[in-house]
Design an enzyme around this catalytic site. Structure first.
Site, short mmCIF file in Angstrom:
data_model
loop_
_atom_site.label_atom_id
_atom_site.label_comp_id
_atom_site.label_asym_id
_atom_site.label_seq_id
_atom_site.Cartn_x
_atom_site.Cartn_y
_atom_site.Cartn_z
N LYS A 132 0.80 -1.23 0.00
CA LYS A 132 0.00 0.00 0.00
C LYS A 132 0.83 1.27 0.00
O LYS A 132 0.35 2.34 -0.40
CB LYS A 132 -0.93 0.00 1.21
CG LYS A 132 -2.01 -1.06 1.20
CD LYS A 132 -3.16 -0.68 0.29
CE LYS A 132 -4.35 -1.60 0.46
NZ LYS A 132 -5.51 -1.17 -0.32
N SER A 161 1.15 -9.67 -0.68
CA SER A 161 0.82 -8.25 -0.61
C SER A 161 1.12 -7.59 0.72
O SER A 161 1.27 -6.37 0.79
CB SER A 161 -0.66 -8.04 -0.96
OG SER A 161 -1.48 -8.83 -0.11
#
Length: 319
Positions: free
Chosen positions: A49, A298
């Site tokens: 992110k 991720s």
């Protein structure tokens, strides 16, 4: 709908240089077939992110950036925006859903973010109201062109670092990562398959692609999955990207997700949160196709107790 381009992702790569880590590709000789991991858990905030948050923040005009930013997040995007905001000396407010993992909330507080807890269904509306009331700029976790472009830099790096890649497996929640990665990979290598991976208990994109339209599941329904980072479904913008550029979406069970976390930790020495283990879970379950595959891990912001159970091979606990 106007989709982002490869050029947008390439511009983002310039903005985030020296802010985000260019993560390596790790080979997995222990896995069946040819598998590589893209360990985004190695980012300063433990997840991919930071790429989108940094790009979105640095793309803002100085006046808007100086006024401060707000977002809504279960943790990883909030941490990323708080990290990016601190680097730019910008105030950051994060609307968090009640019940979000404490490990992620504590990380956001350490980075100086103001946290506003609300019911899961109220997070986006609350963030919009705060932006209007306080004059802040809303930086959504995925429903934003600059955020999507920043996440797409993951795909740029994969293609640049592994010429022989055949398939890229990417977790899907809101869809910003999958949208950006698919844009970058298809822009450089149209022959490479990009496949999204969702939990069976939060499979809005898989259902939507099957029906040819975006569908929404209630927070009560998606909250059942252990993969808290993908409990929010796509926006119109991200769904349009994925419908146009993904080669498909596969789903995995809760048991497969937790088992993959354990395998990644024991065999690759990589810490993956449940959402971060989705792509590897699909490969281990044989749903990823053949050839040389890259699984995007991720994030690694996982509750220590859950990680311990996963490493020990204990079954998943769903809500």
């Amino acid at each position: 709908m106007d989709l982002i381009s490869l050029a947008d992702v390439q511009a983002a790569a310039g903005r985030i240089r020296r802010r985000a880590v260019r993560t390596p590709l790790l080979s997995c000789p222990w896995a069946e077939g040819r598998l590589w991991l893209k360990p985004e858990n190695l980012q300063p905030v433990g997840a991919f992110k930071i790429r989108g948050a940094t790009n979105a923040l640095r793309a803002l005009p100085e006046r808007r950036r100086a006024a401060g930013v707000v977002t809504h997040s279960s943790g990883n995007h909030g941490q990323a925006l708080a990290y990016a905001a601190r680097a730019e000396e910008v105030r950051c407010t994060v609307v968090v859903p009640e019940g979000a993992p404490e490990v992620k909330l504590a990380a956001m507080r350490r980075l100086g973010a103001e946290l506003v807890p609300v019911a899961p269904a109220e997070r986006e509306r609350t963030a919009v109201r705060l932006a209007e009331r306080r004059g802040l700029t809303l930086v959504p976790p995925f429903d934003d062109r600059e955020v999507i472009a920043g996440q797409g830099t993951v795909g740029l790096e994969i293609v640049e670092d592994l010429a022989g890649v055949d398939t890229v497996l990417v977790p899907v929640g809101g869809g910003g990562l999958a949208s950006g990665v698919a844009t970058a990979v298809k822009g450089l290598r149209p022959d490479v398959a990009v496949v999204g991976v969702e939990p069976e208990l939060a499979a809005e994109v898989a259902e939507g692609l099957g029906e040819g339209r975006r569908v929404s599941w209630s927070p009560e329904r998606t909250h059942r999955t252990v993969a808290d980072g993908v409990r929010v479904g796509p926006s119109d913008l991200t769904f349009a990207h994925m419908a146009a550029r993904l080669d498909g979406v596969v789903t995995v069970t809760e048991e497969e997700i937790v088992a993959a976390m354990g395998v990644i930790a024991r065999r690759a020495r990589v810490v993956a949160e449940p959402s971060g283990a989705l792509a590897v879970a699909a490969h281990l379950a044989g749903r990823a196709g053949g050839g040389c595959a890259v699984a995007v891990v991720s994030g690694g912001n996982v509750d220590p107790a859950l990680l311990s159970r996963a490493v020990a091979g204990e079954p998943a606990e769903t809500e």
